[in-house]
Write an enzyme that holds these catalytic residues in place. Structure first.
Site, PDB file in Angstrom:
ATOM      1  N   HIS A 268       0.823  -1.213   0.000  1.00  0.00           N
ATOM      2  CA  HIS A 268       0.000   0.000   0.000  1.00  0.00           C
ATOM      3  C   HIS A 268       0.859   1.267   0.000  1.00  0.00           C
ATOM      4  O   HIS A 268       0.942   1.967  -1.004  1.00  0.00           O
ATOM      5  CB  HIS A 268      -0.939  -0.028   1.200  1.00  0.00           C
ATOM      6  N   HIS A 273       1.353   4.904  -2.818  1.00  0.00           N
ATOM      7  CA  HIS A 273       1.509   6.287  -2.339  1.00  0.00           C
ATOM      8  C   HIS A 273       2.903   6.846  -2.614  1.00  0.00           C
ATOM      9  O   HIS A 273       3.057   7.945  -3.167  1.00  0.00           O
ATOM     10  CB  HIS A 273       1.238   6.346  -0.840  1.00  0.00           C
ATOM     11  N   ASN A 452      -6.633  -0.806  -1.190  1.00  0.00           N
ATOM     12  CA  ASN A 452      -7.008   0.181  -0.174  1.00  0.00           C
ATOM     13  C   ASN A 452      -8.445   0.037   0.319  1.00  0.00           C
ATOM     14  O   ASN A 452      -8.710   0.002   1.518  1.00  0.00           O
ATOM     15  CB  ASN A 452      -6.813   1.606  -0.696  1.00  0.00           C
ATOM     16  N   ILE A 596      -6.632   8.903  -1.035  1.00  0.00           N
ATOM     17  CA  ILE A 596      -6.890   8.657   0.368  1.00  0.00           C
ATOM     18  C   ILE A 596      -5.871   7.655   0.894  1.00  0.00           C
ATOM     19  O   ILE A 596      -5.357   6.848   0.114  1.00  0.00           O
ATOM     20  CB  ILE A 596      -8.328   8.124   0.593  1.00  0.00           C
TER      21      ILE A 596
END
Length: 596
Positions: A268, A273, A452, A596
């Site tokens: 993740h 990100h 996610n 997010i």
């Protein structure tokens, strides 16, 4: 101070997004709720007493003293308090029921569900085909000694439906979830904290009905006399009753703990990100807003820098919420950063990743030239049409000075540690451009969505996805082992994430699993007139049509009883790659960006 961060003005969250409780909720959880809960649990029992106690999180909540809400009322609008705590009385911390236990509150414990979630859960990007037995290690034997698995053929052949191990490997029937090499170099330091975890290997068998069956779990620790002496490993196999079954349930929990941490820190944070941010910076610095590639990629960068800045300030920072709720504790970011050495840009794409992991093979006769080894592995692009419109020849790619400056910066500065790697596309042909843009869009949209938005539907139930283990596997002849025999649920709860860590952890992932009301999904644009060129607009509309057809196909496959991995014992259809969604906690929808 948590919001005193620098993000360029055009990268900041919209007022709508802030009003939708994202920023406020993160602030509430980390700055207000965390210290209040720590104080509360200092003076009350810090354990769940039973599985029923865990279920109370969704059925009634935990009674909190009035003082817990003092700072909240002063700093957070009342409508947000009600949204986050979902109670008019404001005296209970109550959570929505995770989808994984909505239909059946015990099916999560089955081996079938444990295995299914390696394909259709929140971290489906680790499992791979097993090519050799026993599993071997790539760790340097001069430093780490012999790290070869201690599994034996006798331990697993009894569950291979009459096949030998060699036959099962030849038939591509064996798979492995391997968290050994990535974790073993850190286990000694991680276990010097309150964490007590293992490097793990899990071997599974592909049955005739297309589902996986776990065969064995190996839990390993560094040798007590030094890393150079290799691993101390123990192998556990399935058992249906008695203390052996309880030990097997614990073995699966230890695997879930490390898989949960690897998911959060590597699959993740690192692989979506963190790695996408240099592309955003280089795009803004080197491509004008009128450049066609800027127009193509811009929607896929929305809100990423803002959410990353918030994460660095209050989530992944030293002493932050993530260190408190995942097993590597204070070594979380060091582990995540170390794993960057294995990151290869072209391998982030599909189908390259599937082929690398042995989950698929190239087959000219199959759909899209690819044949999945597991037919039901629930994990359309317009980029080619778009790029081909603006770049008619390879020469136009070579001579685009902005494009070349963009590619140079993101390789040499944005991903500077990797600048000399031979695998970077050269950006000399249309194929290079199309491949690179496709990978960027895939990472920012579908890949991030797949790992996610299932966080709360699955991980919101801590018995299924514990993120910390606090003691080692009980050894025969000890009081802890006796407790496993007499009160297995109590022993299970004493082993996994504590009550405080659970409440904080699921509070965070609930916020991070929600879509805000201003979300823009794949196949959508926030401004209809983003280009005046008619053909690209037509290509984009066709892309949207393809996505709608894909959604219909997913729904149809979810209703096919033969595809058991899409539903499973928990009766939870696979929706994580539905392109569209409403706002809120839906477990579906592919936003354009890592928002997010």
């Amino acid at each position: 101070m948590s919001f005193n961060i620098y993000v360029p003005k055009d990268e900041r969250f919209s007022h709508v997004k802030m009003a939708d409780a994202l920023g406020y909720a993160l602030k509430l959880i980390v700055q207000v709720l965390k210290p209040e809960l720590e104080s509360l649990f200092d003076s009350t029992p810090n354990e769940f007493d039973s599985f029923q106690d865990v279920l109370k999180l969704y059925e009634g909540g935990i009674k909190l003293p009035e003082g817990v809400f003092k700072d909240i009322r002063e700093n957070i609008p009342s409508e947000l308090i009600k949204e986050i705590f979902r109670t008019d009385g404001e005296n209970f911390l109550r959570f929505p029921t995770p989808q994984v236990i909505k239909e059946d509150k015990s099916a999560w414990r089955t081996d079938e569900e444990f295995a299914r979630e390696l394909l259709a859960g929140i971290n489906p990007v680790i499992i791979r085909s097993l090519q050799e037995f026993p599993p071997t290690s790539k760790l340097d034997p001069k430093v780490y000694g012999d790290q070869t698995s201690r599994m034996t053929k006798e331990q697993i052949e009894i569950n291979l439906d009459g096949l030998t191990v060699d036959e099962a490997i030849r038939k591509k029937k064996l798979f492995i979830l391997d968290h050994h090499d990535s974790l073993m170099p850190y286990m000694r330091r991680i276990n010097s904290t309150s964490t007590k975890a293992y490097a793990s290997r899990t071997v599974l068998f592909l049955k005739s009905d297309g589902t996986l069956k776990p065969l064995a779990i190996e839990l390993s620790l560094p040798h007590a006399e030094g890393d150079q002496f290799g691993a101390i490993s123990k192998v556990y196999t399935p058992a249906e009753q008695g203390v052996e079954n309880s030990i097997w349930q614990l073995a699966k929990a230890y695997v879930a703990v490390v898989d949960s941490g690897v998911h959060q820190l590597i699959s993740h944070w690192l692989h979506t990100h963190a790695t996408i941010e240099p592309f955003i910076i280089a795009t803004h610095r080197q491509l004008s807003v009128l450049h066609p590639i800027h127009k193509l990629l811009h929607p896929h960068f929305r809100d990423t820098m803002n959410i990353n800045a918030l994460a660095r300030q209050i989530l992944i920072n030293a002493g932050g919420a993530l260190e408190l709720t995942v097993f590597p504790a204070k070594y979380s970011m060091e582990l995540s950063s170390a794993m960057y050495k294995n990151w290869v840009f072209p391998e982030q794409a599909l189908p390259v990743d599937l082929i690398k992991r042995g989950m698929a093979v190239e087959d000219p006769t199959a759909r899209h030239g690819l044949r999945l080894l597991i037919e039901d592995y629930p994990f359309a692009t317009w980029v080619q049409d778009y790029c081909s419109y603006y770049y008619k020849t390879d020469d136009t790619v070579k001579k685009d000075s902005e494009l070349q400056a963009w590619w140079k910066e993101l390789r040499e500065e944005g991903h500077g540690d990797k600048k000399d790697e031979p695998w970077w596309p050269k950006m000399q042909t249309r194929e290079d451009l199309i491949e690179s843009c496709t990978i960027i869009i895939w990472i920012a949209s579908a890949l991030h969505a797949a790992i996610n938005f299932g966080q709360y539907p699955y991980g919101g139930f801590p018995l299924l996805r514990p993120s910390i283990s606090r003691r080692f596997m009980p050894e025969e002849g000890t009081p802890e082992y006796d407790e496993v025999a007499t009160n297995p649920d109590k022993a299970f709860l004493k082993t996994i994430t504590s009550q405080l860590q659970t409440v904080l952890g699921i509070s965070l992932i609930e916020v991070l699993s929600r879509h805000t009301s201003d979300e823009v999904y794949l196949g959508q644009r926030d401004t209809p007139n983003w280009t005046t060129d008619a053909e690209p607009l037509e290509f984009f509309h066709k892309f949207g049509d393809k996505l709608r057809k894909i959604e219909e196909q997913i729904m149809s496959m979810n209703n096919d009883e033969k595809l058991k991995n899409r539903f499973g014992p928990v009766k939870m259809p696979y929706t994580l790659l539905y392109p569209s969604s409403e706002g809120g906690l839906t477990g579906m929808g592919i936003p354009n960006s890592v928002s997010i």
